[in-house]
Design an enzyme around this catalytic site. Sequence first.
Site, short mmCIF file in Angstrom:
data_model
loop_
_atom_site.label_atom_id
_atom_site.label_comp_id
_atom_site.label_asym_id
_atom_site.label_seq_id
_atom_site.Cartn_x
_atom_site.Cartn_y
_atom_site.Cartn_z
N LYS A 91 -13.40 -0.58 5.53
CA LYS A 91 -13.99 -1.43 4.66
C LYS A 91 -14.87 -2.56 5.02
CE LYS A 91 -10.20 0.51 3.16
NZ LYS A 91 -9.38 0.59 1.63
N ALA A 113 -6.80 -4.71 6.95
CA ALA A 113 -8.10 -3.59 6.03
C ALA A 113 -9.34 -4.12 5.70
CB ALA A 113 -7.22 -2.51 5.78
N ASP A 173 -0.90 -5.15 8.77
CA ASP A 173 -1.49 -4.38 9.27
C ASP A 173 -3.16 -5.36 8.65
OD1 ASP A 173 -2.73 -2.48 7.69
OD2 ASP A 173 -1.86 -1.75 6.49
N TRP A 204 1.07 -0.80 -0.13
CA TRP A 204 -0.09 -0.01 0.36
C TRP A 204 1.07 1.51 -0.06
CZ3 TRP A 204 -1.97 2.82 4.69
CH2 TRP A 204 -3.19 3.44 4.19
C1 LIG Z 1 -3.04 -1.88 3.72
C2 LIG Z 1 -4.35 -0.51 4.08
N1 LIG Z 1 -3.70 -0.83 5.53
C3 LIG Z 1 -4.09 0.68 5.68
C4 LIG Z 1 -5.24 0.96 5.32
C5 LIG Z 1 -6.05 1.85 5.83
O1 LIG Z 1 -7.77 2.22 5.90
P1 LIG Z 1 -8.36 3.45 6.78
O2 LIG Z 1 -7.59 4.67 7.34
O3 LIG Z 1 -8.98 4.12 5.29
O4 LIG Z 1 -8.94 3.01 7.44
C6 LIG Z 1 -6.29 0.90 3.97
C7 LIG Z 1 -7.28 1.45 2.90
O5 LIG Z 1 -7.25 1.44 1.80
C8 LIG Z 1 -4.88 0.21 3.70
O6 LIG Z 1 -5.17 -0.69 2.05
#
Ligand SMILES: Cc1ncc(COP(=O)(O)O)c(C=O)c1O
Length: 393
Positions: free
Chosen positions: A243, A210, A208, A127
Amino acid sequence: MFEHLTAQKPDGILMLMQMYREDPREAKVDLGVGVYKDATGNTPVMRAIKAAEQKLWEVQDTKSYVGLAGAPDFNDAMVNLVLGNTVPRSSVNSVATPGGTGAVRQAFELIRMANADARIFVSNPTWPNHLSILDYLGMEKFMYRYFDDETRGVDFDGMIADLKTAKKGDVILLHGCCHNPTGANLTGPQWDEVIKVLNDTGATPMIDIAYQGFGDGLDADAAGTRAVAAAVPECLIAASCSKNFGIYRERTGILMLVANGTDKAIAQGTLNFLNRQNYSFPPDHGARLVTMILNDDALRTDWMAELEEMRTGMLDLRERLAKELEQRSGSNRFGFIAQHRGMFSRLGAAPELVVKMREDSGIYMVGDSRMNIAGLNAETVPVLADAIVKAGV
Ligand SMILES: Cc1ncc(COP(=O)(O)O)c(C=O)c1O
């Protein structure tokens, strides 16, 4: 003084969204931005969230501050959701954060406080925010091999060889499930091998997660995270509710520090300190809704049912697309799309072919050929399959 500021690198995905909006063509398909969409292109407020919001409006009688670590019942509910009963609660410290991004950021800062020389091992690719936050914090990163451009699966031998070069004091960042941007994930036995490398090297894992519930189901998606947490002396877990609860803009997430050998008061106190320095109290609205849902049988059942509809809908789209591509290409080389899990698949198309698909067929995918599968529906699957084959991917 502000005249000394220099322009920041524009965000590729936000630029793509802008181009999509400005494209006058009727037949255009947005596979760019990473939000779930239903068949009509809408990102719905989930039923259980609506119901919890209504109830909250009736019963909430104060908006005063909660706690620096967030509301304890939110943290408990999320620790249960992510870790199940695999880890003794006495070894878990946690803070609510603004989204998963907040948790990732706090985790990196915590690592820097503990060891300013830590190298963070990140998958290649990962990411993009992982990379840009690490750069912003001035932390050293090491890209480990992850995606195999030929098979479009995990280059597991390369990954393990690279992870073996980590040492105690380094951190290995892993995606809990539904790898972003590739959609290629580790199998159970592969997680076990990664755990062995973690224990052999003494490196600290950071996971991580998500997209829990978007891949193979709520428990299956957490299996790797749980196995790691149960098998190593310490780990960090950054979880997002954006999500799987569809509450992107409410900014709801949690950072967990699972540590056996660390003084609990110091570990929890440092997490609280980081919250205090960065934004003081974390947001509560989304966290409250999540807590209400997870702690109420009827709401939880309905949330799980809707999440399952979303998950199976995406799987169905994957299978349809793989099938349409098989018919058009006369080969099974796109079978990986049905094997990938989560919202994304990396198609493995060269950047010029990504541009060609956009210009010729109105298909908007990220420049590295990441496609958001949830951006498709039954009508656009054949359109995408045509475009992919026409472009010569
Ligand atoms: C791999 C990953 N980590 C963390 C996030 C964090 O998402 P948010 O800050 O919107 O909760 C995302 C969102 O796209 C993600 O794809």
